[in-house]
Design a protein around this motif. Structure first.
Motif, short mmCIF file in Angstrom:
data_model
loop_
_atom_site.label_atom_id
_atom_site.label_comp_id
_atom_site.label_asym_id
_atom_site.label_seq_id
_atom_site.Cartn_x
_atom_site.Cartn_y
_atom_site.Cartn_z
N SER A 1 9.20 -8.38 -0.31
CA SER A 1 8.13 -9.41 -0.13
C SER A 1 7.35 -9.53 -1.35
O SER A 1 6.94 -10.76 -1.83
N LEU A 2 7.01 -8.52 -2.31
CA LEU A 2 6.58 -8.83 -3.52
C LEU A 2 7.17 -9.63 -4.77
O LEU A 2 6.84 -10.09 -5.49
N GLY A 3 8.66 -9.81 -4.08
CA GLY A 3 9.39 -10.59 -5.40
C GLY A 3 9.53 -11.85 -4.84
O GLY A 3 10.13 -12.63 -5.28
N ALA A 4 8.66 -12.27 -3.83
CA ALA A 4 8.63 -13.79 -3.44
C ALA A 4 8.43 -14.80 -4.67
O ALA A 4 8.01 -14.40 -5.47
N PHE A 5 9.26 -15.91 -4.25
CA PHE A 5 9.10 -16.90 -5.49
C PHE A 5 8.01 -17.59 -5.88
O PHE A 5 7.77 -18.13 -6.86
N LEU A 6 6.93 -17.50 -4.87
CA LEU A 6 5.70 -18.24 -5.11
C LEU A 6 4.91 -17.16 -5.91
O LEU A 6 4.82 -16.11 -6.00
N THR A 7 3.63 -18.16 -6.31
CA THR A 7 2.64 -17.55 -7.45
C THR A 7 1.52 -16.97 -6.58
O THR A 7 0.87 -15.91 -6.74
N VAL A 8 1.34 -17.54 -5.36
CA VAL A 8 0.08 -17.17 -4.30
C VAL A 8 0.56 -17.09 -3.01
O VAL A 8 1.24 -18.39 -2.69
N CYS A 9 0.83 -16.23 -2.18
CA CYS A 9 1.13 -16.30 -0.68
C CYS A 9 0.69 -14.86 -0.03
O CYS A 9 0.24 -14.19 -0.83
N GLU A 10 0.56 -15.08 1.15
CA GLU A 10 0.18 -14.38 2.08
C GLU A 10 1.26 -13.42 2.32
O GLU A 10 2.65 -13.80 2.62
N ILE A 11 1.14 -12.00 2.12
CA ILE A 11 2.27 -10.95 2.42
C ILE A 11 2.06 -10.57 3.88
O ILE A 11 1.10 -9.82 4.06
N LYS A 12 2.99 -11.02 4.93
CA LYS A 12 2.65 -10.35 6.33
C LYS A 12 4.02 -9.87 7.11
O LYS A 12 3.54 -9.49 8.07
N ARG A 13 5.05 -10.09 6.44
CA ARG A 13 6.21 -9.59 7.04
C ARG A 13 6.17 -8.12 7.38
O ARG A 13 5.80 -7.24 6.57
N ASN A 14 6.84 -7.51 8.29
CA ASN A 14 6.89 -6.03 8.86
C ASN A 14 5.67 -5.38 8.38
O ASN A 14 5.45 -4.21 8.12
N ASP A 15 4.39 -5.96 9.16
CA ASP A 15 3.23 -5.34 9.11
C ASP A 15 2.81 -4.87 7.60
O ASP A 15 2.12 -3.78 7.67
N ALA A 16 3.21 -5.55 6.76
CA ALA A 16 3.06 -5.23 5.49
C ALA A 16 1.43 -4.72 5.03
O ALA A 16 1.23 -3.64 4.34
N GLU A 17 0.53 -5.61 5.37
CA GLU A 17 -1.07 -5.17 5.15
C GLU A 17 -1.39 -4.18 5.64
O GLU A 17 -1.94 -2.98 5.12
N ALA A 18 -1.00 -3.73 7.04
CA ALA A 18 -1.26 -2.36 7.49
C ALA A 18 -0.61 -1.25 6.77
O ALA A 18 -1.10 -0.15 6.61
N ARG A 19 0.64 -1.15 6.42
CA ARG A 19 1.13 -0.48 5.72
C ARG A 19 0.63 -0.12 4.36
O ARG A 19 0.49 1.22 3.77
N VAL A 20 0.31 -1.17 3.74
CA VAL A 20 -0.29 -0.85 2.13
C VAL A 20 -1.57 -0.32 2.50
O VAL A 20 -1.97 0.50 1.61
N ARG A 21 -2.29 -0.74 3.34
CA ARG A 21 -3.61 0.11 3.41
C ARG A 21 -3.53 1.25 3.86
O ARG A 21 -4.22 2.26 3.68
N ALA A 22 -2.50 1.61 4.65
CA ALA A 22 -2.14 3.30 4.86
C ALA A 22 -1.66 3.82 3.49
O ALA A 22 -2.24 5.05 3.45
N MET A 23 -0.93 3.30 2.70
CA MET A 23 -0.68 3.88 1.41
C MET A 23 -1.91 4.31 0.72
O MET A 23 -2.06 5.29 -0.07
N ALA A 24 -3.20 3.29 0.50
CA ALA A 24 -4.23 3.56 0.12
C ALA A 24 -5.03 4.95 0.60
O ALA A 24 -5.58 5.89 -0.18
N LYS A 25 -4.56 5.18 1.86
CA LYS A 25 -5.26 6.49 2.43
C LYS A 25 -4.31 7.69 2.14
O LYS A 25 -4.49 9.16 2.32
N ASN A 26 -3.18 7.46 1.33
CA ASN A 26 -1.98 8.46 1.34
C ASN A 26 -1.68 8.47 -0.14
O ASN A 26 -0.53 8.71 -0.49
N SER A 27 -2.65 8.51 -1.03
CA SER A 27 -2.44 8.43 -2.60
C SER A 27 -1.51 7.53 -3.07
O SER A 27 -0.65 7.68 -3.95
N TRP A 28 -1.44 6.30 -2.47
CA TRP A 28 -0.54 5.15 -2.85
C TRP A 28 0.81 5.61 -2.65
O TRP A 28 1.87 5.08 -3.20
N LEU A 29 1.13 6.40 -1.48
CA LEU A 29 2.38 6.60 -1.24
C LEU A 29 2.78 6.20 0.26
O LEU A 29 1.93 6.18 1.00
N ALA A 30 3.98 5.41 0.27
CA ALA A 30 4.39 4.91 1.92
C ALA A 30 4.71 6.20 2.33
O ALA A 30 5.43 7.14 1.86
#
Length: 176
Positions: free
Chosen positions: A135-164
């Motif tokens: 998803s982060l490899g999207a062609f666009l310069t600016v876009c929302e990343i929302k596939r596969n619950d991306a936001e919740a998963r990245v926020r969870a990474m923040a609580k886990n020392s930036w590890l998925a």
């Protein structure tokens, strides 16, 4: 809240400024001549983009207008932005702390911006699950990343020392 991809240039040429100034910029030089912060909706953005690029095909104008709308109006204070860094192959993540602003005295590429509080500026790409990286490899310069619950998963990474969770369990198994 949402998670947004904002690129720092085709070759990473704007990344250092993004990080150093705690801002993300809409680095479309041709759009910098006028303040777009007073445009209220997508139709206004599209009209402005069509005026600046009168000879571009309709589909391209729609694509560009969507990205400009995302930067100027779609991103909200409290949303997170992801900056894939080409210069050092890491990922920066920050929280947006301002609405879109315009500085007429700034150099062209840096007139439209949003202030960001960087949460981390050097997360290894290997810390992310592969589908998020796609998803982060999207062609666009600016876009929302929302596939596969991306936001919740990245926020969870923040609580886990930036590890998925899947990456941290693999690293734990390897360490054993």
């Amino acid at each position: 809240m949402s998670l947004w991809l904002v690129r720092g240039g085709s070759y990473g040429e704007h990344e250092a400024k993004f990080i150093e100034e705690s801002k993300v910029f809409l680095t479309w030089t041709e759009l910098a001549a006028s303040d777009m912060t007073s445009i209220a909706d997508y139709d206004g953005i599209r009209q402005h983009v069509a005026h600046v690029y009168p000879n571009e095909p309709t589909r391209k104008l729609g694509n560009w207008s969507g990205q400009v709308w995302a930067f100027a109006l779609g991103i909200q204070v409290g949303d997170w932005v992801v900056l894939p860094r080409k210069k050092n192959s890491t990922i920066a993540i920050g929280e947006v702390v301002s609405k879109c602003k315009y500085d007429s005295a700034a150099q062209g590429d840096y007139r439209h911006y949003r202030e960001v509080k960087w949460l981390s500026t050097d997360i290894p790409r290997s810390n992310f699950d592969q589908d998020i990286l796609y998803s982060l490899g999207a062609f666009l310069t600016v876009c929302e990343i929302k596939r596969n619950d991306a936001e919740a998963r990245v926020r969870a990474m923040a609580k886990n020392s930036w590890l998925a969770p899947s990456v941290s369990s693999v690293k734990t198994k390897v360490a054993i």
